[in-house]
Enzyme design. Structure first.
Site, short mmCIF file in Angstrom:
data_model
loop_
_atom_site.label_atom_id
_atom_site.label_comp_id
_atom_site.label_asym_id
_atom_site.label_seq_id
_atom_site.Cartn_x
_atom_site.Cartn_y
_atom_site.Cartn_z
N CYS A 42 58.44 30.38 71.95
CA CYS A 42 59.77 30.87 71.56
C CYS A 42 60.69 29.72 71.16
O CYS A 42 61.32 29.76 70.10
CB CYS A 42 60.38 31.66 72.71
SG CYS A 42 62.10 32.10 72.43
N CYS A 47 60.66 31.98 67.97
CA CYS A 47 61.93 32.68 67.78
C CYS A 47 63.09 31.77 67.39
O CYS A 47 63.84 32.08 66.46
CB CYS A 47 62.33 33.41 69.06
SG CYS A 47 60.97 34.14 69.96
N LYS A 50 62.66 29.78 64.03
CA LYS A 50 62.60 30.84 63.00
C LYS A 50 63.99 31.38 62.69
O LYS A 50 64.39 31.49 61.55
CB LYS A 50 61.65 31.95 63.49
CG LYS A 50 61.48 33.16 62.61
CD LYS A 50 62.51 34.25 62.74
CE LYS A 50 62.74 34.79 64.12
NZ LYS A 50 61.72 35.66 64.63
N ALA A 114 46.22 22.22 82.76
CA ALA A 114 45.72 22.69 84.05
C ALA A 114 44.52 23.61 83.84
O ALA A 114 44.49 24.39 82.90
CB ALA A 114 46.82 23.44 84.78
N TYR A 177 55.11 40.95 61.72
CA TYR A 177 56.41 40.32 61.96
C TYR A 177 56.51 38.97 61.25
O TYR A 177 57.45 38.69 60.52
CB TYR A 177 56.56 39.97 63.45
CG TYR A 177 56.93 41.05 64.40
CD1 TYR A 177 55.99 41.99 64.84
CD2 TYR A 177 58.20 41.09 64.95
CE1 TYR A 177 56.33 42.93 65.80
CE2 TYR A 177 58.54 42.03 65.91
CZ TYR A 177 57.60 42.96 66.33
OH TYR A 177 57.94 43.88 67.27
N GLU A 181 58.81 38.03 58.05
CA GLU A 181 59.99 37.19 58.30
C GLU A 181 59.94 35.93 57.43
O GLU A 181 60.94 35.54 56.82
CB GLU A 181 60.06 36.81 59.78
CG GLU A 181 60.40 38.01 60.66
CD GLU A 181 60.57 37.67 62.13
OE1 GLU A 181 61.16 38.49 62.85
OE2 GLU A 181 60.12 36.61 62.58
N HIS A 434 85.38 52.59 62.62
CA HIS A 434 85.53 52.64 61.17
C HIS A 434 86.30 51.44 60.64
O HIS A 434 87.26 51.01 61.28
CB HIS A 434 86.27 53.94 60.80
CG HIS A 434 86.38 54.16 59.34
ND1 HIS A 434 85.29 54.52 58.56
CD2 HIS A 434 87.44 54.06 58.52
CE1 HIS A 434 85.70 54.63 57.31
NE2 HIS A 434 86.99 54.36 57.25
N GLU A 439 78.72 53.32 62.14
CA GLU A 439 79.39 54.59 62.43
C GLU A 439 78.54 55.77 61.97
O GLU A 439 78.64 56.88 62.51
CB GLU A 439 80.78 54.65 61.82
CG GLU A 439 80.84 54.68 60.31
CD GLU A 439 82.27 54.68 59.78
OE1 GLU A 439 83.04 55.58 60.16
OE2 GLU A 439 82.63 53.78 59.00
P1 NDP Z 1 51.01 40.98 63.84
O1 NDP Z 1 49.95 41.51 64.71
O2 NDP Z 1 52.38 41.57 63.89
O3 NDP Z 1 50.53 41.00 62.33
C1 NDP Z 1 49.32 40.46 61.92
C2 NDP Z 1 49.12 40.82 60.47
O4 NDP Z 1 48.00 40.15 59.96
C3 NDP Z 1 48.88 42.31 60.26
O5 NDP Z 1 49.56 42.68 59.09
C4 NDP Z 1 47.37 42.38 60.11
O6 NDP Z 1 46.94 43.46 59.33
C5 NDP Z 1 47.08 41.09 59.39
N1 NDP Z 1 45.74 40.59 59.59
C6 NDP Z 1 45.07 40.43 60.75
N2 NDP Z 1 43.85 39.90 60.53
C7 NDP Z 1 43.76 39.71 59.21
C8 NDP Z 1 42.72 39.20 58.35
N3 NDP Z 1 41.58 38.79 58.84
N4 NDP Z 1 42.96 39.17 57.02
C9 NDP Z 1 44.15 39.60 56.52
N5 NDP Z 1 45.14 40.09 57.27
C10 NDP Z 1 44.95 40.15 58.60
O7 NDP Z 1 51.04 39.42 64.18
P2 NDP Z 1 52.04 38.28 63.84
O8 NDP Z 1 51.19 37.07 63.76
O9 NDP Z 1 52.92 38.61 62.67
O10 NDP Z 1 52.95 38.23 65.14
C11 NDP Z 1 52.38 38.20 66.44
C12 NDP Z 1 53.29 38.82 67.43
O11 NDP Z 1 54.40 37.98 67.67
C13 NDP Z 1 53.90 40.13 66.96
O12 NDP Z 1 53.07 41.21 67.24
C14 NDP Z 1 55.19 40.19 67.74
O13 NDP Z 1 54.98 40.86 68.94
C15 NDP Z 1 55.54 38.75 67.97
N6 NDP Z 1 56.65 38.35 67.10
C16 NDP Z 1 57.86 38.95 67.27
C17 NDP Z 1 58.92 38.61 66.48
C18 NDP Z 1 60.22 39.30 66.68
O14 NDP Z 1 60.44 39.88 67.72
N7 NDP Z 1 61.11 39.27 65.70
C19 NDP Z 1 58.81 37.61 65.43
C20 NDP Z 1 57.48 37.06 65.31
C21 NDP Z 1 56.46 37.42 66.13
P3 NDP Z 1 46.74 44.95 59.93
O15 NDP Z 1 48.10 45.55 60.04
O16 NDP Z 1 45.90 45.61 58.89
O17 NDP Z 1 46.06 44.79 61.24
#
Ligand code: NDP
Length: 451
Positions: A42, A47, A50, A114, A177, A181, A434, A439
């Site tokens: 984070c 986070c 980012k 560890a 995500y 982003e 407003h 709203e």
């Molecule tokens: P996600 O699981 O959200 O997304 C991974 C993406 O990669 C999906 O679109 C997936 O496709 C795709 N993918 C997976 N494997 C492959 C592959 N072999 N080839 C091509 N595409 C692939 O993971 P992120 O890495 O974006 O984020 C991890 C986690 O971190 C999130 O789930 C979230 O919980 C957390 N996070 C939260 C944020 C926030 O709160 N704002 C910001 C950033 C991260 P498919 O959908 O088809 O599986």
């Protein structure tokens, strides 16, 4: 047998640091090992940096808006080197705050890797071995990349904050995500962004209408988004990377950023030696109290692959300390977690998507999409979305989805009402503020559809 510590925490991220501090405040003797920098994903490579990059990237659009509002401002030029220097100074400051907080709580910090030796023993890379009555694993996760030819030429979110210079063009792979982003961030900073997502729409699992609007507006802002598309192979081409896509394209990009998911950090942790069970993705299996199959070992945060969000890891840490150190067994509540995706436009969400709610029970959908005052005046075409999913039977608001500037701030507030079980009528009897965008959440009279 007397142990060296009452609690030994492995991992100095959001979850581990919180658990260590709060446990130490109960009088427990606590040690914590971190092999890299204090603060975890984070603070160091997630986070926080980012969000600072999101802020930096939004000025481009803000300057256009400023002109529309009568200000005489030139477009300006973004200086990555200057920004990166300030960014890392801020991360250094935050890391030292984390360290000071731990120190001030009386936690012994071990700057070491560890490894579990048994149910009560940890070996440190410094050569020391320590014992503890309870061990908490909070080692987080790491980005995973696909295994097609040339994949090693890509970078991940870990490296993006460390780039010497921004590439002229980037291919972002993924539709979750992180991918979405960074598409917005890099686009805003002036990088030419192409995004490949293998599925039919980005942000799988979220509300369909919101996903559609975000994708449309990302495109309008300049992201070249290709759905149903993946990388076939990559090879080095001068300073760039030549990519063959499954859509038949072949092109050289300045960089390729994989945002293809994250996996738990369980490798080389000695889980086998201690007898700790893991699941299919390598995650540590835990019960509702974050306890593993070994009574003295607990795990929280991304390493358990429950909900990968910092505030959830912190909740899990607090529940762990209540359970183990305050004699107050507290299960972790993972229900109705509000969250924000810092795409451009921003997305705030809590509860069920329309699609998931339809599967569960009869619902009414209240939804409105409009040009907000701020954008309309500036001559921008983008719209915002305010949407409520309501149970026909109980009238409770089952889900709320907002696509708009500051949607993250708004959904935090709506999250309280939804968590309290607010009904549509509770929303209706709340007076509108407003003129605001939010709203609309209390003025939607007729459902747009029932299901
Ligand atoms: P996600 O699981 O959200 O997304 C991974 C993406 O990669 C999906 O679109 C997936 O496709 C795709 N993918 C997976 N494997 C492959 C592959 N072999 N080839 C091509 N595409 C692939 O993971 P992120 O890495 O974006 O984020 C991890 C986690 O971190 C999130 O789930 C979230 O919980 C957390 N996070 C939260 C944020 C926030 O709160 N704002 C910001 C950033 C991260 P498919 O959908 O088809 O599986």
């Amino acid at each position: 047998m007397a142990h060296d510590y009452d609690l030994f925490v492995i991992g100095g991220g959001s979850g581990g640091v919180r658990a260590a501090r709060v446990a130490a405040a109960t009088g427990a003797r606590v040690g914590l090992a971190e092999e890299y920098r204090m603060g975890g994903t984070c603070v160091i490579r997630g986070c926080v940096p980012k969000k600072l990059m999101v802020f930096a990237s939004e000025f481009h659009e803000a300057m256009g808006d400023a002109r529309a509002y009568g200000w005489d401002v030139p477009d300006g030029r973004f200086d990555w080197t200057a920004f990166r220097g300030k960014l890392h100074a801020e991360l250094d400051r935050l890391e030292s705050v984390y360290r000071r907080l731990l120190d001030g709580s009386g936690v012994d910090i071990h700057d070491a890797r560890a490894t579990l030796v048994d149910a009560h023993t940890v070996a440190l890379s410094t050569g020391r071995t320590v014992t503890a009555k309870t061990i908490l694993i909070a080692t987080g996760g790491h980005p995973v990349v696909p295994d097609h030819p040339g994949a090693e030429l890509g970078i991940t979110s870990n490296e993006v904050f460390l780039l010497d210079q921004l590439p002229k063009s980037v291919l972002i792979v993924g539709g979750g995500y992180i991918a979405c982003e960074f598409a917005g961030i890099l686009n805003g900073l002036g990088v030419e962004v192409t995004q490949f997502y293998r599925g039919e729409q980005i942000l799988r699992g979220f509300d369909g209408e919101a996903r559609g609007l975000i994708a449309e507006q990302m495109r309008e802002r300049g992201v070249d988004l290709h759905l149903g598309t993946n990388v076939l192979s990559m090879e080095k081409d001068g300073d760039g990377v030549r990519v063959a896509g499954s859509n038949g394209t072949e092109r050289t990009y300045g960089a390729v950023l994989f945002a293809t998911g994250r996996a738990p950090n369980t490798g080389g942790l000695g889980l086998g030696a201690a007898g700790v069970e893991t699941g299919r993705r390598g995650e540590i299996a835990v019960d509702g109290f974050s306890r593993t199959n070994i009574g003295s070992i607990y795990a929280i945060g991304d390493v358990t692959d429950r909900v990968q969000l910092t505030p959830v890891a912190i909740r899990e840490a607090m529940a762990f300390v209540e359970t183990v150190f305050k004699d107050n067994p507290t299960p972790v509540d993972h229900d109705l977690i509000p969250s924000a995706v810092f795409t451009q436009p921003e997305f705030g969400t809590v509860g069920l998507s329309e699609e998931a709610a339809r599967e569960q029970e009869p619902i009414e959908v209240y939804s409105t999409s409009f040009k907000p005052m701020h954008h309309a005046f500036a001559g921008r075409t983008d719209r915002v979305l305010m949407k409520l999913i309501v149970s026909k039977a109980t009238r409770k608001v089952l889900g709320c989805h907002i696509v708009a500037d500051h949607a993250g701030e708004m959904i935090q507030m709506v999250g309280i009402a939804v968590k309290m079980g607010a009904t549509k009528e509770d929303f209706d009897r709340t007076v509108a503020v407003h003129p605001t965008m939010a709203e609309e959440l209390v003025t939607m009279k007729q459902p747009v559809r029932s299901a």
